[in-house]
Structure formats: structure tokens, C-alpha cells
Design a protein around this motif. Structure first.
Motif, PDB file in Angstrom:
ATOM      1  N   MET A 231     -32.189 127.293 -35.035  1.00  0.00           N
ATOM      2  CA  MET A 231     -31.608 125.967 -35.237  1.00  0.00           C
ATOM      3  C   MET A 231     -32.434 124.902 -34.529  1.00  0.00           C
ATOM      4  O   MET A 231     -32.672 123.814 -35.062  1.00  0.00           O
ATOM      5  N   MET A 232     -32.853 125.196 -33.317  1.00  0.00           N
ATOM      6  CA  MET A 232     -33.656 124.236 -32.566  1.00  0.00           C
ATOM      7  C   MET A 232     -34.991 123.967 -33.272  1.00  0.00           C
ATOM      8  O   MET A 232     -35.432 122.813 -33.366  1.00  0.00           O
ATOM      9  N   GLN A 233     -35.610 125.014 -33.802  1.00  0.00           N
ATOM     10  CA  GLN A 233     -36.882 124.832 -34.488  1.00  0.00           C
ATOM     11  C   GLN A 233     -36.715 123.994 -35.753  1.00  0.00           C
ATOM     12  O   GLN A 233     -37.517 123.081 -36.027  1.00  0.00           O
ATOM     13  N   ARG A 234     -35.658 124.288 -36.520  1.00  0.00           N
ATOM     14  CA  ARG A 234     -35.437 123.514 -37.743  1.00  0.00           C
ATOM     15  C   ARG A 234     -35.115 122.054 -37.420  1.00  0.00           C
ATOM     16  O   ARG A 234     -35.531 121.147 -38.139  1.00  0.00           O
ATOM     17  N   ALA A 235     -34.386 121.823 -36.332  1.00  0.00           N
ATOM     18  CA  ALA A 235     -34.084 120.442 -35.933  1.00  0.00           C
ATOM     19  C   ALA A 235     -35.366 119.704 -35.548  1.00  0.00           C
ATOM     20  O   ALA A 235     -35.553 118.530 -35.912  1.00  0.00           O
ATOM     21  N   ARG A 236     -36.255 120.366 -34.853  1.00  0.00           N
ATOM     22  CA  ARG A 236     -37.537 119.743 -34.503  1.00  0.00           C
ATOM     23  C   ARG A 236     -38.344 119.402 -35.762  1.00  0.00           C
ATOM     24  O   ARG A 236     -38.967 118.332 -35.846  1.00  0.00           O
ATOM     25  N   GLU A 237     -38.326 120.295 -36.721  1.00  0.00           N
ATOM     26  CA  GLU A 237     -39.070 120.045 -37.962  1.00  0.00           C
ATOM     27  C   GLU A 237     -38.497 118.854 -38.714  1.00  0.00           C
ATOM     28  O   GLU A 237     -39.251 118.027 -39.252  1.00  0.00           O
ATOM     29  N   ARG A 238     -37.150 118.718 -38.741  1.00  0.00           N
ATOM     30  CA  ARG A 238     -36.546 117.566 -39.408  1.00  0.00           C
ATOM     31  C   ARG A 238     -36.879 116.276 -38.660  1.00  0.00           C
ATOM     32  O   ARG A 238     -37.125 115.238 -39.281  1.00  0.00           O
ATOM     33  N   MET A 239     -36.867 116.340 -37.332  1.00  0.00           N
ATOM     34  CA  MET A 239     -37.218 115.155 -36.544  1.00  0.00           C
ATOM     35  C   MET A 239     -38.660 114.724 -36.806  1.00  0.00           C
ATOM     36  O   MET A 239     -38.967 113.540 -36.809  1.00  0.00           O
ATOM     37  N   ARG A 240     -39.525 115.692 -37.048  1.00  0.00           N
ATOM     38  CA  ARG A 240     -40.934 115.388 -37.333  1.00  0.00           C
ATOM     39  C   ARG A 240     -41.111 114.882 -38.758  1.00  0.00           C
ATOM     40  O   ARG A 240     -41.798 113.881 -39.004  1.00  0.00           O
ATOM     41  N   ASP A 241     -40.457 115.537 -39.717  1.00  0.00           N
ATOM     42  CA  ASP A 241     -40.685 115.226 -41.130  1.00  0.00           C
ATOM     43  C   ASP A 241     -39.810 114.094 -41.637  1.00  0.00           C
ATOM     44  O   ASP A 241     -40.172 113.403 -42.602  1.00  0.00           O
ATOM     45  N   GLU A 242     -38.633 113.908 -41.029  1.00  0.00           N
ATOM     46  CA  GLU A 242     -37.706 112.864 -41.451  1.00  0.00           C
ATOM     47  C   GLU A 242     -37.267 112.064 -40.231  1.00  0.00           C
ATOM     48  O   GLU A 242     -36.117 112.131 -39.808  1.00  0.00           O
ATOM     49  N   PRO A 243     -38.187 111.301 -39.634  1.00  0.00           N
ATOM     50  CA  PRO A 243     -37.860 110.594 -38.394  1.00  0.00           C
ATOM     51  C   PRO A 243     -36.716 109.603 -38.577  1.00  0.00           C
ATOM     52  O   PRO A 243     -36.550 109.012 -39.641  1.00  0.00           O
ATOM     53  N   SER A 244     -35.939 109.431 -37.511  1.00  0.00           N
ATOM     54  CA  SER A 244     -34.798 108.519 -37.530  1.00  0.00           C
ATOM     55  C   SER A 244     -34.785 107.744 -36.217  1.00  0.00           C
ATOM     56  O   SER A 244     -35.187 108.265 -35.166  1.00  0.00           O
ATOM     57  N   ASP A 245     -34.324 106.475 -36.286  1.00  0.00           N
ATOM     58  CA  ASP A 245     -34.249 105.659 -35.083  1.00  0.00           C
ATOM     59  C   ASP A 245     -33.226 106.207 -34.086  1.00  0.00           C
ATOM     60  O   ASP A 245     -33.370 106.033 -32.881  1.00  0.00           O
ATOM     61  N   GLU A 246     -32.185 106.846 -34.606  1.00  0.00           N
ATOM     62  CA  GLU A 246     -31.140 107.393 -33.760  1.00  0.00           C
ATOM     63  C   GLU A 246     -30.952 108.872 -34.066  1.00  0.00           C
ATOM     64  O   GLU A 246     -31.104 109.297 -35.219  1.00  0.00           O
ATOM     65  N   LEU A 250     -25.890 116.127 -32.176  1.00  0.00           N
ATOM     66  CA  LEU A 250     -26.069 116.462 -30.772  1.00  0.00           C
ATOM     67  C   LEU A 250     -27.382 117.180 -30.515  1.00  0.00           C
ATOM     68  O   LEU A 250     -28.073 116.901 -29.529  1.00  0.00           O
ATOM     69  N   LEU A 251     -27.747 118.114 -31.357  1.00  0.00           N
ATOM     70  CA  LEU A 251     -28.957 118.891 -31.103  1.00  0.00           C
ATOM     71  C   LEU A 251     -30.195 117.993 -31.097  1.00  0.00           C
ATOM     72  O   LEU A 251     -31.071 118.133 -30.240  1.00  0.00           O
ATOM     73  N   GLU A 252     -30.281 117.047 -32.029  1.00  0.00           N
ATOM     74  CA  GLU A 252     -31.408 116.120 -32.026  1.00  0.00           C
ATOM     75  C   GLU A 252     -31.412 115.273 -30.750  1.00  0.00           C
ATOM     76  O   GLU A 252     -32.474 115.005 -30.172  1.00  0.00           O
ATOM     77  N   ALA A 253     -30.227 114.855 -30.301  1.00  0.00           N
ATOM     78  CA  ALA A 253     -30.150 114.058 -29.078  1.00  0.00           C
ATOM     79  C   ALA A 253     -30.622 114.867 -27.878  1.00  0.00           C
ATOM     80  O   ALA A 253     -31.350 114.360 -27.007  1.00  0.00           O
ATOM     81  N   MET A 254     -30.218 116.123 -27.806  1.00  0.00           N
ATOM     82  CA  MET A 254     -30.638 116.966 -26.692  1.00  0.00           C
ATOM     83  C   MET A 254     -32.139 117.221 -26.722  1.00  0.00           C
ATOM     84  O   MET A 254     -32.815 117.200 -25.688  1.00  0.00           O
ATOM     85  N   LEU A 255     -32.696 117.445 -27.918  1.00  0.00           N
ATOM     86  CA  LEU A 255     -34.134 117.678 -28.021  1.00  0.00           C
ATOM     87  C   LEU A 255     -34.926 116.429 -27.682  1.00  0.00           C
ATOM     88  O   LEU A 255     -35.989 116.501 -27.043  1.00  0.00           O
TER      89      LEU A 255
END
Length: 474
Positions: A231-246, A250-255
């Protein structure tokens, strides 16, 4: 020395407190069955009064039932008191020393993250997802009704709460409701009983020899941690590929916090909080709903009343269609609250003072383990009128309309003070959604005799089983 309440003329030492008769060297260890711990502590409180002590070898553990004292200590965490130290050690070993057991400076930043993820605006924003998961649970129970199958409610409810927690906090829906086997909940179910056994063990035997239950739980932990890291790896990939201002959950916030310069947060700490939320979301809410169903299934008049209110709110829908209408299902949550008063999922709380303190007339040295048994205060007529009676309406009546005592401070199922459970609003939404969906669409009855269902200590207090027959309403 801190004094929590007014001091008495004579100060007692812990050795002066009454104690059940034990054996030399081992004390009361032979009388403690981990799966019945809360019942044993309640029985001793009834026989000896409170506070009392029991002994594990030469170590005394002090047991209280004073709800005002529990409230006071809860407010003074984490600065003057902490949870049972052994609990933190055990959770650290299994990689789950997150918000629930964090102490001191480590607690506050984690608390802010989790409170944001479980806030009312966030739950409102993802309500369509939660309603969709509830719809899948309806479909599972519809198939069971059509096939004449008995439903083990506790297992199905845990699948549901795992799906909701994962979707809300981690942006993923594992869809365990739709699968018959091979789901993450099967592995999660082994962890809290293991924690209970280890925190009550006289020494850390598992570091030297593994019992069969330890080996099973170790295998489950490997699978759970693998799931969390994916889950953490997939969240990192989404943060990289689909960046968001916010952060989107929770997992994205923690990462994001973990990746900030000089954060001091590690991937292991993020993983520990993910696992903590999975365990808390899976266990407490599911068992609270299961105990509520125990009372509903054995009271046909109440069941019909709940069905009528549910259908009035849901209209022709199977699931409450709009977040704004959830508030109209207050009787459903009141049923769960009343069930938890009589069958408290959080049956025992634990504390240790960080300095020598005087509690009532007892001197308690720093580091002393203290247990608070929560049910006696909720069955005390000074706090609740007719305390042995299952009466959900007591939670709906206005204070001036109550027919007797109704002290909500004695109800400690979500904790108190700054460490009050951050998921209590989500739990209320889940309770209202599940019960309204179930009772608007189905009739339920226990598939076993009520007295055969036992209370089990498995970290929380859980039913030994909750098998039910469901049939479609016409």
C-alpha cells in the motif's frame, strides 16, 4: 508527588490493598486465563472491593473501578501517565507501535494526522465510497438469505470495517467483503489475541521458544506487513504520477511528512500507524455492532422498531443514500452504545504513573501497572438508572426527561481526555449505516442459544461467535 484526589488521613501502600489468595513465588498467575481476563478482574472487584491488587510473581498490579479517577488519569496522559509499558514493548516487536501506544513527544504529530484523516469533513467527502462498501455487504447478506446460509456476523463485520478503513485512510479498497478466503482480515484476526497473550505472559517466552499460536501469528504478521508495504509503495507511485497540492488521504499525508527534510519519521513508523489503524478499525467497531445485533435479534419488538425507522430514512434504497440523512438514524447508534454499556468492547484500560502519585488514599510509585475495569461503573445505579436493563432510549432522552441517573462520563468506550478515540465519528457512521441497511432489508435471528455466546478477552472484549440467520423482508 502528585495527588489526584484529596488525600485521606492515612495513606495506604500497595501492599496494604486486598489481594486474592495466591501461591508462593507465582502469586495469582495460575488464576489468570488471558481469554477471560476481564471477567476475572470484575469478579475480584466484586469480591474484594476496589482498589485491590493481584500479583504476578513479585510484581503487584493495582485494579480500580473508579470512573472519576479514570477520567482524571486520561486527561493527564501523556504527561503524567502512560499506557501499560509492556503493551508498547509488545506492539513495537510486531511493528505496530503507532498512535494507540505512542507516548510523549511522538504522540502529538501522529494524533494531528489521524484526526485530520478521520475528521467529519473527510468522512463526508468519502461517504459515497463508504455507502458503496455497505451496498456490497448488503449483496453478501442477500445471497446468504437466498441460500439459507448462516452468517457469522463478526467475521463479515470485520471484513466490512477493514474495507472502510482502507478506503478512508489509505485510498484503497481491498474488497474483502466479496471474497470467501485469502483476505487480509484472516491475518489481522490473529494479531490482537497474540498481543493479549503476550502482555499477560509472566516473561517474554516467545523470544526463546515459539508456541504454535506464535508461529501462526508470525506468518500472519509477515503477510500483513507485506500488504502494508505494498500500500505504501502504491501510494508513493500515485503521489509521483498524479501529484496533488494536498494529501488525498492519511497514508499520503504520513508519507509526505516522512519525506520532509529532517522529519525524523521513518518508513517503519508510517507502517506501524497503518497497521494500528487497520487493527483498530477492524476490531472495535465490528465487535460493537456484533454485540448490538445480539440484543436486536432477541427482541422482536425492538427489531421491528429499528426496521421501521430505517426504512423511513432509506426510502426505497438499500443503503442510506445521503450523508445528511445519517443523522436521522440516531436510534441505530443508540442501540450500539447501549450494547457497549452492557458488553463493553473496551473492558479494561491500563495506565502507569510517570512519577510517584497518591490516588485517593493509596501511594502509587512511578511505573506501577494499574488496570481500570470499565463495566462496574456502567452497571452502577448511581450512574445509570436500572443499569441491568437494555434501554437504548436512555441515550436519546433529554437530560430533563431522564427517569433516573444518566452519567455519560461513566461511559468510557471511546476513552477520555486528549487520548479519546479519533475514530469515534467514523464508528458512529458505520454503526448507523450497517444496522439500517440490515434491518430495513432483513429479519435476523440467532442461530444458537443466546447463553452459548461467551465474552472473550482478545485485547478487546469480543463475542465467542455471533451466527445468525437472515431472511429478506417483504
Amino acid at each position: 508527588m502528585d495527588t489526584a484526589t484529596s488525600s485521606a488521613a492515612t495513606v495506604r501502600q500497595i501492599a496494604d490493598l486486598p489481594c486474592p489468595k495466591g501461591l508462593p513465588l507465582i502469586g495469582n498467575l495460575h488464576q489468570l486465563t488471558p481469554s477471560k481476563l476481564h471477567l476475572i478482574l470484575e469478579r475480584w472487584a466484586n469480591e474484594l472491593g476496589a482498589p485491590y491488587r493481584f500479583q504476578i510473581g513479585g510484581k503487584p498490579i493495582v485494579v480500580w473501578t473508579d470512573v472519576e479517577l479514570c477520567q482524571t488519569l486520561s486527561r493527564e496522559r501523556p504527561h503524567r501517565y502512560r499506557r501499560f509499558r509492556v503493551l508498547e514493548s509488545v506492539l513495537q516487536e510486531i511493528g505496530s507501535n503507532g498512535l494507540f501506544s505512542a507516548e510523549g513527544a511522538a504522540w502529538e504529530p501522529q494524533r494531528r494526522l489521524v484526526m485530520q484523516a478521520l475528521s467529519i469533513p473527510h468522512i463526508k467527502a468519502v461517504y459515497p465510497t463508504i455507502a458503496g462498501i455497505t451496498g456490497r455487504l448488503h449483496e453478501r447478506w442477500r445471497r446468504a438469505a437466498a441460500n439459507g446460509e448462516t452468517v457469522e456476523m463478526t467475521k463479515d463485520l470485520k471484513r466490512y470495517t477493514v474495507d472502510v478503513t482502507s478506503a478512508l485512510a489509505f485510498g484503497e479498497d481491498p474488497r474483502t467483503i466479496e471474497k470467501d478466503s485469502g483476505v487480509i482480515q484472516e491475518h489481522l484476526a490473529l494479531i490482537l489475541p497474540l498481543v493479549t497473550a503476550r502482555i499477560n505472559a509472566p516473561f517474554a517466552y516467545w523470544r526463546y521458544v515459539k508456541l504454535p499460536r506464535d508461529r501462526r501469528a508470525d506468518r500472519a504478521l509477515v503477510e500483513v506487513h507485506r500488504y502494508v508495504r505494498r500500500m505504501m509503495q502504491r501510494a508513493r507511485e500515485r503521489m509521483r504520477d498524479e501529484p496533488s497540492d494536498e494529501p488525498r488521504h492519511l497514508l499520503e499525508a504520513m508519507l509526505a511528512m516522512r519525506d520532509a527534510p529532517d522529519s525524523g519519521i521513518t518508513d517503519d513508523q508510517v507502517a506501524a500507524n497503518v497497521l494500528t489503524l487497520l487493527l483498530a478499525g477492524e476490531d472495535t467497531t465490528a465487535n460493537s455492532i456484533a454485540w448490538a445485533l445480539y440484543y436486536v435479534a432477541t427482541d422482536s419488538a425492538l427489531q421491528q422498531r429499528l426496521a421501521d425507522q430505517s426504512r423511513a430514512v432509506l426510502g426505497s434504497a438499500n443503503v442510506c443514500p445521503d450523508y445528511a440523512q445519517v443523522k436521522d438514524l440516531e436510534l441505530l447508534e443508540a442501540v450500539c452504545t447501549e450494547a457497549s454499556r452492557l458488553r463493553p468492547v473496551a473492558a479494561v484500560s491500563s495506565f502507569e504513573p510517570l512519577q510517584d502519585v497518591q490516588l485517593t488514599d493509596v501511594h502509587v510509585p512511578a511505573g506501577t501497572t494499574m488496570f481500570f475495569v470499565n463495566r462496574p461503573s456502567m452497571l452502577d445505579e448511581r450512574h445509570f438508572a436500572q443499569p441491568q436493563t437494555f434501554d437504548p432510549d436512555r441515550w436519546l432522552r433529554a437530560r430533563d426527561a431522564q427517569t433516573g441517573a444518566h452519567d455519560t462520563r461513566a461511559y468510557l468506550q471511546f476513552g477520555a481526555g486528549p487520548r479519546v478515540c479519533p475514530g469515534r465519528h467514523l464508528a458512529g457512521v458505520e454503526m448507523r449505516l450497517v444496522l439500517s441497511m440490515l434491518l430495513a432489508n432483513f429479519r435476523i435471528e440467532l442461530a444458537v442459544e443466546p447463553e452459548s455466546i461467551e465474552e472473550i478477552t482478545a485485547f478487546t472484549m469480543v463475542p465467542s461467535a455471533m451466527p445468525m440467520r437472515v431472511s429478506l423482508r417483504t
